[in-house]
Design a protein around this motif. Structure first.
Motif, mmCIF file in Angstrom:
data_model
loop_
_atom_site.group_PDB
_atom_site.id
_atom_site.type_symbol
_atom_site.label_atom_id
_atom_site.label_comp_id
_atom_site.label_asym_id
_atom_site.label_seq_id
_atom_site.Cartn_x
_atom_site.Cartn_y
_atom_site.Cartn_z
ATOM 1 N N THR A 89 5.470 -0.632 -5.440
ATOM 2 C CA THR A 89 4.394 -0.181 -4.557
ATOM 3 C C THR A 89 3.043 -0.458 -5.206
ATOM 4 O OG1 THR A 89 5.712 1.562 -3.526
ATOM 5 C CG2 THR A 89 3.326 1.819 -3.436
ATOM 6 N N THR A 90 2.132 -1.026 -4.435
ATOM 7 C CA THR A 90 0.769 -1.225 -4.914
ATOM 8 C C THR A 90 -0.079 -0.008 -4.588
ATOM 9 O OG1 THR A 90 0.825 -3.638 -4.728
ATOM 10 C CG2 THR A 90 -1.339 -2.607 -4.659
ATOM 11 N N VAL A 91 -0.748 0.512 -5.605
ATOM 12 C CA VAL A 91 -1.680 1.630 -5.443
ATOM 13 C C VAL A 91 -3.093 1.066 -5.573
ATOM 14 C CG1 VAL A 91 -2.448 3.855 -6.352
ATOM 15 C CG2 VAL A 91 -0.009 3.264 -6.391
ATOM 16 N N HIS A 92 -3.790 0.983 -4.464
ATOM 17 C CA HIS A 92 -5.151 0.448 -4.496
ATOM 18 C C HIS A 92 -6.142 1.487 -4.995
ATOM 19 C CE1 HIS A 92 -4.163 -3.294 -2.291
ATOM 20 N NE2 HIS A 92 -3.239 -2.533 -1.714
ATOM 21 N N ASP A 93 -5.935 2.737 -4.593
ATOM 22 C CA ASP A 93 -6.838 3.823 -4.985
ATOM 23 C C ASP A 93 -6.004 5.025 -5.421
ATOM 24 O OD1 ASP A 93 -9.290 2.450 -4.100
ATOM 25 O OD2 ASP A 93 -8.480 2.765 -2.092
ATOM 26 N N VAL A 94 -6.164 5.432 -6.666
ATOM 27 C CA VAL A 94 -5.418 6.588 -7.162
ATOM 28 C C VAL A 94 -5.914 7.859 -6.491
ATOM 29 C CG1 VAL A 94 -4.760 7.893 -9.225
ATOM 30 C CG2 VAL A 94 -5.023 5.400 -9.350
ATOM 31 N N ASP A 95 -7.220 7.929 -6.230
ATOM 32 C CA ASP A 95 -7.821 9.072 -5.538
ATOM 33 C C ASP A 95 -8.516 8.595 -4.278
ATOM 34 O OD1 ASP A 95 -7.255 11.190 -7.503
ATOM 35 O OD2 ASP A 95 -8.625 10.062 -8.796
ATOM 36 N N VAL A 96 -8.583 9.463 -3.278
ATOM 37 C CA VAL A 96 -9.276 9.147 -2.029
ATOM 38 C C VAL A 96 -10.777 9.087 -2.292
ATOM 39 C CG1 VAL A 96 -9.763 9.915 0.327
ATOM 40 C CG2 VAL A 96 -7.473 10.217 -0.647
ATOM 41 N N HIS A 97 -11.433 8.067 -1.736
ATOM 42 C CA HIS A 97 -12.876 7.941 -1.913
ATOM 43 C C HIS A 97 -13.614 9.076 -1.194
ATOM 44 C CE1 HIS A 97 -12.159 4.051 -3.600
ATOM 45 N NE2 HIS A 97 -11.740 3.517 -2.464
ATOM 46 N N PRO A 98 -14.686 9.584 -1.786
ATOM 47 C CA PRO A 98 -15.486 10.618 -1.109
ATOM 48 C C PRO A 98 -16.011 10.125 0.231
ATOM 49 C CG PRO A 98 -16.144 10.407 -3.422
ATOM 50 C CD PRO A 98 -15.210 9.265 -3.123
ATOM 51 N N GLY A 99 -15.770 10.912 1.278
ATOM 52 C CA GLY A 99 -16.276 10.570 2.600
ATOM 53 C C GLY A 99 -15.455 9.563 3.356
ATOM 54 N N SER A 127 0.870 -1.183 0.000
ATOM 55 C CA SER A 127 0.000 0.000 0.000
ATOM 56 C C SER A 127 0.902 1.226 0.000
ATOM 57 C CB SER A 127 -0.909 0.006 1.225
ATOM 58 O OG SER A 127 -1.547 1.258 1.379
ATOM 59 N N ASN A 128 0.425 2.319 -0.578
ATOM 60 C CA ASN A 128 1.194 3.567 -0.573
ATOM 61 C C ASN A 128 0.658 4.541 0.474
ATOM 62 O OD1 ASN A 128 -1.196 3.976 -2.108
ATOM 63 N ND2 ASN A 128 -0.319 5.781 -3.092
ATOM 64 N N SER A 129 -0.001 4.014 1.510
ATOM 65 C CA SER A 129 -0.667 4.885 2.481
ATOM 66 C C SER A 129 0.006 4.887 3.853
ATOM 67 C CB SER A 129 -2.140 4.481 2.627
ATOM 68 O OG SER A 129 -2.242 3.141 3.066
ATOM 69 N N THR A 130 1.334 4.646 3.878
ATOM 70 C CA THR A 130 2.082 4.725 5.136
ATOM 71 C C THR A 130 3.077 5.866 5.037
ATOM 72 O OG1 THR A 130 1.841 2.339 5.430
ATOM 73 C CG2 THR A 130 3.476 3.456 6.794
ATOM 74 N N LEU A 131 2.807 6.944 5.741
ATOM 75 C CA LEU A 131 3.543 8.195 5.593
ATOM 76 C C LEU A 131 5.040 8.030 5.792
ATOM 77 C CD1 LEU A 131 2.480 11.622 7.047
ATOM 78 C CD2 LEU A 131 4.776 10.776 7.472
ATOM 79 N N TRP A 132 5.467 7.425 6.888
ATOM 80 C CA TRP A 132 6.864 7.453 7.291
ATOM 81 C C TRP A 132 7.771 6.638 6.401
ATOM 82 C CZ3 TRP A 132 9.214 10.531 10.836
ATOM 83 C CH2 TRP A 132 8.370 11.306 11.654
ATOM 84 N N VAL A 137 2.136 -1.339 -8.913
ATOM 85 C CA VAL A 137 1.120 -2.360 -9.175
ATOM 86 C C VAL A 137 -0.253 -1.752 -8.956
ATOM 87 C CG1 VAL A 137 0.085 -4.509 -8.309
ATOM 88 C CG2 VAL A 137 2.565 -4.353 -8.631
ATOM 89 N N VAL A 138 -1.179 -2.023 -9.865
ATOM 90 C CA VAL A 138 -2.575 -1.601 -9.726
ATOM 91 C C VAL A 138 -3.462 -2.804 -10.027
ATOM 92 C CG1 VAL A 138 -2.187 0.829 -10.278
ATOM 93 C CG2 VAL A 138 -2.604 -0.793 -12.131
ATOM 94 N N HIS A 139 -4.764 -2.643 -9.766
ATOM 95 C CA HIS A 139 -5.678 -3.776 -9.871
ATOM 96 C C HIS A 139 -6.591 -3.724 -11.100
ATOM 97 C CE1 HIS A 139 -4.253 -5.131 -6.096
ATOM 98 N NE2 HIS A 139 -4.821 -4.194 -5.377
ATOM 99 N N GLY A 140 -6.146 -3.083 -12.173
ATOM 100 C CA GLY A 140 -6.962 -3.059 -13.381
ATOM 101 C C GLY A 140 -6.373 -2.129 -14.426
#
Length: 367
Positions: free
Chosen positions: A105-115, A85-90, A138-141
């Motif tokens: 690095t795997t990118v699950h979501d290119v943009d943050v989901h609304p809400g 995941s690319n969502s660990t800051l440090w 790496v991406v999933h599609g």
């Protein structure tokens, strides 16, 4: 060849992915003790599991943790490092010290989901910087690959598509404990599962249910997962007795029972990249109704997993629920296809083989 994987969350995905890759090459996995200690038994013995005292991202202990983590990497001497995941800051600050080991690095979501209040706690620059520092992504599609290519100006040969593997651990838990579906009482059970945030489309499901109250008097909607309060839509609910609301963390055994009991799983999302819930439902052989967002259509239709409707189209969603409700043979057909997909081309072993091929390509390009 050895791959060292790092991730601080995404437990279900990580278990499936690491177990699958471990069938094809050496895998070392470093994860937080606080999140994974109770899940250690879910990993294949072939996975070399390291449970670390991984601080939360606001902790002042992070610099020392990064030092220890870098020592672990040097001791393990992997051929490739894969951030799941690319969502660990440090980790952004440690990555330069891992060179010349290639970084994926795997990118699950290119943009943050609304809400999505969970992901928004992370500064926007952090996941973007990690992608820019990674030699390969790496991406999933295919649709997500195009977004990454446009956003980050990566070379196409450095962005790899790997499917999100099926999530089998809850179905395996149900088999291990000899769990069974609840007694048949004529109720048609529709399940919306996962983190309940705005983009999950609960409002559209509630409005669809209201349209079906006369045609499907035996319909029951289960909404299970923490997040926003589903009862804010109570004024739209015709009869609250048709709802089973569980607005909290759902324990593993309860997850298994929910999917055993479901006649269909709905994903009425207004926005998405892909879905772990879809991969969980497939492992139980459950038909799905999804919206045409992200990679959902491209996953569901070619593999015969269920039906696809337009996002936000309440009438079409209601019609799809009615179609599956009235046709048990169609539900069974979709469910059979889903299970075949989850145990065949989208099994952790098959996705793991594809990941191993990506690693060899990445390492070969660096030699």
């Amino acid at each position: 060849m050895k791959a060292l994987m790092l991730v601080s969350e995404l437990e279900d995905y990580t278990i499936s992915f690491a177990n699958g890759v471990a069938q094809h090459l050496q895998v070392a996995l470093a994860v937080p003790h606080r999140r994974y200690a109770n899940l250690a038994s879910a990993f294949d013995p072939a996975v070399d599991l390291h449970l670390l005292d991984w601080p939360r991202h606001r902790s002042l202990a992070n610099p020392w943790f990064l030092h220890q983590l870098t020592r672990l990497i040097r001791n393990e001497r992997p051929n490739v490092i894969h951030l799941l995941s690319n969502s660990t800051l440090w980790l952004n600050f440690a990555a330069p010290f891992w060179r010349p080991i290639p970084l994926v690095t795997t990118v699950h979501d290119v943009d943050v989901h609304p809400g999505d209040s969970d992901t928004r706690k992370l500064p926007a620059w952090a996941p973007q910087l990690m992608v820019r520092q990674s030699g390969h992504v790496v991406v999933h599609g295919e649709g997500l690959k195009q977004l990454v290519l446009e956003r980050y100006s990566k070379s196409p040969d450095r962005v790899h598509v790997l499917s999100h593997p099926a999530i089998h651990r809850y179905a395996e838990l149900a088999r291990h404990h000899k769990m069974a579906r609840g007694p048949a009482d004529g109720t048609l059970r529709v399940l919306l599962f996962g983190r309940i945030f705005a983009y999950k489309g609960l409002e559209h499901l509630v409005r669809a249910e209201a349209m079906l109250k006369d045609q499907l008097p035996n319909l029951r909607i289960t909404v299970a997962g923490r997040g926003d309060d589903p009862w804010i839509f109570q004024p739209l609910m015709g009869e609250t007795g048709r709802y089973d609301i569980r607005n909290r963390f759902i324990e593993d055994m309860e997850v298994a029972q929910l999917f055993l009991d479901a006649d269909m799983v709905v994903l009425p999302y207004t926005e998405a990249s892909q879905s772990g819930v879809l991969n969980l439902a497939a492992a139980f052989g459950k038909p799905v109704i999804v919206t045409d967002v992200g990679e959902l259509r491209a996953t569901v239709l070619p593999n015969g997993l269920g039906m696809v409707v337009r996002p936000g189209d309440v009438e079409q969603l209601a019609s799809a629920i009615r179609t599956l409700a009235d046709n048990s043979e169609l539900r069974s057909s979709f469910g059979t296809s889903a299970l075949a997909w989850a145990t065949g081309p989208n099994s952790p072993e098959q996705v793991g083989a594809q990941a191993a091929a990506v690693y060899r390509e990445v390492v070969g390009a660096c030699e």
